[in-house]
Scaffold this active site. Structure first.
Site, PDB file in Angstrom:
ATOM      1  N   CYS A 257       0.788  -1.124   0.148  1.00 33.27           N
ATOM      2  CA  CYS A 257      -0.097  -0.004  -0.075  1.00 33.27           C
ATOM      3  C   CYS A 257       0.841   1.245  -0.043  1.00 33.27           C
ATOM      4  CB  CYS A 257      -1.177  -0.083   1.188  1.00 33.27           C
ATOM      5  SG  CYS A 257      -2.219  -1.392   1.248  1.00 33.27           S
ATOM      6  N   HIS A 336      12.693   1.281   4.925  1.00 31.09           N
ATOM      7  CA  HIS A 336      12.490  -0.201   4.437  1.00 31.09           C
ATOM      8  C   HIS A 336      13.150  -1.077   5.485  1.00 31.09           C
ATOM      9  CE1 HIS A 336      11.680  -4.000   2.378  1.00 31.09           C
ATOM     10  NE2 HIS A 336      11.374  -3.389   1.179  1.00 31.09           N
ATOM     11  N   HIS A 421      -1.831  19.870   6.571  1.00 27.59           N
ATOM     12  CA  HIS A 421      -2.669  18.838   6.139  1.00 27.59           C
ATOM     13  C   HIS A 421      -1.836  17.557   6.446  1.00 27.59           C
ATOM     14  CE1 HIS A 421      -5.235  21.800   4.476  1.00 27.59           C
ATOM     15  NE2 HIS A 421      -4.276  22.366   3.995  1.00 27.59           N
ATOM     16  N   HIS A 425      -2.421   6.792   5.512  1.00 23.13           N
ATOM     17  CA  HIS A 425      -3.057   5.809   4.611  1.00 23.13           C
ATOM     18  C   HIS A 425      -4.149   5.158   5.550  1.00 23.13           C
ATOM     19  CE1 HIS A 425      -3.678   2.143   2.539  1.00 23.13           C
ATOM     20  NE2 HIS A 425      -3.055   1.272   3.598  1.00 23.13           N
ATOM     21  N   HIS A 454     -14.377   5.802   5.299  1.00 19.72           N
ATOM     22  CA  HIS A 454     -15.807   5.689   5.221  1.00 19.72           C
ATOM     23  C   HIS A 454     -16.286   5.625   3.813  1.00 19.72           C
ATOM     24  CE1 HIS A 454     -20.183   6.712   5.991  1.00 19.72           C
ATOM     25  NE2 HIS A 454     -19.776   6.210   7.167  1.00 19.72           N
ATOM     26  N   ASN A 458     -10.529   0.910   1.868  1.00 18.78           N
ATOM     27  CA  ASN A 458      -9.257   0.917   1.678  1.00 18.78           C
ATOM     28  C   ASN A 458      -8.911   0.770   0.352  1.00 18.78           C
ATOM     29  OD1 ASN A 458      -6.380   0.394   1.520  1.00 18.78           O
ATOM     30  ND2 ASN A 458      -6.200  -0.912   3.490  1.00 18.78           N
TER      31      ASN A 458
END
EC number: 2.3.1.-
Length: 536
Positions: A257, A336, A421, A425, A454, A458
């Protein structure tokens, strides 16, 4: 490299056994906790200095190749002036020496301007909104799941409880192949889903920006984790838009993702090496061939939260686009943790006991995600935090490390002073709550992420763009505002991108008054209904 039996044994031992802990007396559960034993780590307990130094090296101090020519130019100009009119011989002119000094100064300045990083602009982006015929409510999802006949009673009960407390609304989207009875799980259906998503957002993006994909796009990057056919998804885009033969093509697979920000970072590198061009980034995920029809709880969670979606972004290094671009890319930081076994295997695609393939979530997932987030923000901090916050951190560090005062907790910087802002994710309700707690963010800061979860569920790597589109639809983005995008992905990875708004972003209109930009924003028809009362 580990042997296959060893890897399988580790994954079987660490897989997520998702259990619901519910109040015994409540008629309806007020909350649920997936059995992940540890929360995100307390960032105040430990700070690894090597990641602070990494942040300073990566962005705080310019590379010698860029600042040395600029530093040497003033002395050369001074030497040229002295040669032209000496301090002790005002009547004397040494034109040859003066010209030599000036030529060398001009050469160094030219080298500096040629080697300085090119600005990378986000001209515009578009998010895909499927048609109403693909919408599905929570009750519709549960009915669909039961009617497949593939799940036992225990698996159905688990999915019911997860779905009702997942944070998803009643208007998310699933591809037609999944909703059909019986399901149509074929390569043709998967390709149709990929084409609908990619071409849908690309058509809107090219129409809004006026860019001709056949002539203007020189870099194309497509990321999709679990669906990688031949020809590739990137080749599908090239074929559809008849792109130029020398287009630089990249297809990123299996990166989870957070792959959308990896694609942005790759696009930035390509734009640094190729002046005067456009780069297109397409982020999506494919559900049709990756739906899990087994009963392993560690693999059922993805069915309940992942939904259909995608986004496309147009990046440019052309200075002529500075006037019309929405944002400028300031920083990208990639982390990573795949060198550690527990990080590498916490999100793992494998077969269950009956041979059905799914993505298994290990019980260490939240701890691994928290460690990756801590490393990422420790590296990012020196690049974005104001000097006052960095001095407070340095003071606490000296007290603890130099003076060795016990009981003094390190100062955790306030990232709200660095960003207006936050786009975290939308991986799930529990993930958003833990990130908010760990970073000390307000409910207003998390509103774009919660509302995206909502409204659209995802959508994997594209969720960050839905969140930014939400802030734009609410007319909250002003010139000079800074945006922080945070993505998590298998491997395990945590990636960040920092943008600065170049202009006030106008609101979107459901009647099409906003022109092409309104067609790019997926919130056009629903922004007035958000945030839902449950989040206020």
């Amino acid at each position: 490299m580990e042997s296959a039996p060893s890897t399988a044994a580790v994954m079987e031992r660490k897989r997520l056994t998702a259990e619901l802990h519910l109040p015994e007396t409540a008629a309806e559960p007020s909350s649920f906790v997936v059995n992940i034993r540890r929360r995100l780590p307390d960032f105040a307990r430990s700070v690894n200095l090597k990641y602070v130094r990494l942040g300073l090296r990566s962005g705080g101090i310019p590379a010698p190749s860029s600042w040395v020519p600029l530093a040497l130019a003033p002395p050369l100009l001074a030497a040229a002036a002295y040669s032209l009119v000496g301090a002790d011989k005002l009547y004397s002119l040494d034109l040859l020496t003066c010209v030599a000094w000036l030529a060398e100064a001009v050469l160094l300045l030219t080298v500096y301007f040629l080697k300085r990083p090119r600005p990378v602009y986000l001209v515009d982006f578009a998010c895909y909104r499927p048609g109403d015929e693909h919408a599905i409510s929570k009750e519709g999802f549960l009915d669909m799941t039961e009617n497949t006949g593939c799940f036992n009673a225990e698996a159905l009960e688990f999915q019911t409880k997860i779905t009702r407390r997942s944070g998803l609304g009643d208007r998310t989207y699933l591809p037609p192949g999944i909703q059909a009875r019986p399901p149509r799980l074929s390569m043709a259906e998967a390709r149709a889903e990929a084409e609908a998503v990619m071409f849908g957002c690309l058509d809107a993006l090219f129409a809004a920006t006026g860019v001709d994909p056949h002539r203007d796009v020189r870099v194309l990057i497509v990321n999709c984790s679990l669906f990688n056919p031949t020809p590739s998804l990137a080749s599908m885009v090239v074929h559809r838009y008849r792109m130029r033969e020398d287009v630089k093509l990249f297809n990123l697979g299996g990166m989870g993702c957070s792959a959308g920000l990896i694609a942005v970072d790759l696009a930035r590198d390509m734009l640094q090496a190729n002046p005067g061009c456009y780069a297109v980034v397409v982020s999506t995920e494919n559900i049709t061939l990756n739906w899990y029809f087994g009963s392993d709880r560690s693999m059922l969670l993805s069915n309940c939260i992942f939904r259909k979606g995608g986004a496309a972004a147009l990046l440019s290094n052309r200075r002529a686009d500075a006037g019309r671009a929405k944002y400028r890319l300031l920083h990208t930081v990639r982390t990573h943790k795949g060198a550690a076994d527990e990080c590498y295997g916490c999100v793992y695609q494998r077969e269950d006991g009956t041979g059905r393939v799914g993505v298994s979530l290990a019980r260490e997932l939240m701890a691994v995600a928290g460690d990756a987030l801590k490393t990422n923000i420790t590296t990012l901090g020196p690049l974005v935090l104001p000097l006052s916050e960095q001095l407070k951190f340095l003071r606490s560090l000296v007290v603890r490390r130099v003076l060795r005062s016990r009981g003094v907790r390190p100062y955790i910087p306030d990232f709200r002073r660095a960003f207006e802002h936050f786009c975290v994710h939308a991986g799930g309700r529990a993930v958003l709550e833990e990130v908010q707690r760990s970073l000390g963010l307000r409910d207003a800061d998390m509103e774009p992420s919660r509302c995206t979860l909502h409204r659209f569920g995802n959508t994997s790597s594209s969720s960050l763009w839905y969140e930014l589109a939400y802030a734009e639809a609410k007319r909250r983005v002003r010139r000079g505002h800074r945006v922080w995008q945070i993505g998590f992905g298998s491997g395990f990875k945590c990636n960040s991108a920092v943008w600065r708004a170049l202009r006030d972003v106008p609101p979107v209109h459901s009647d099409g008054a906003g022109g092409g930009s309104s067609n790019c924003n997926p919130w056009v028809d629903s922004i007035q209904s958000y945030p839902p009362k449950a989040y206020i």
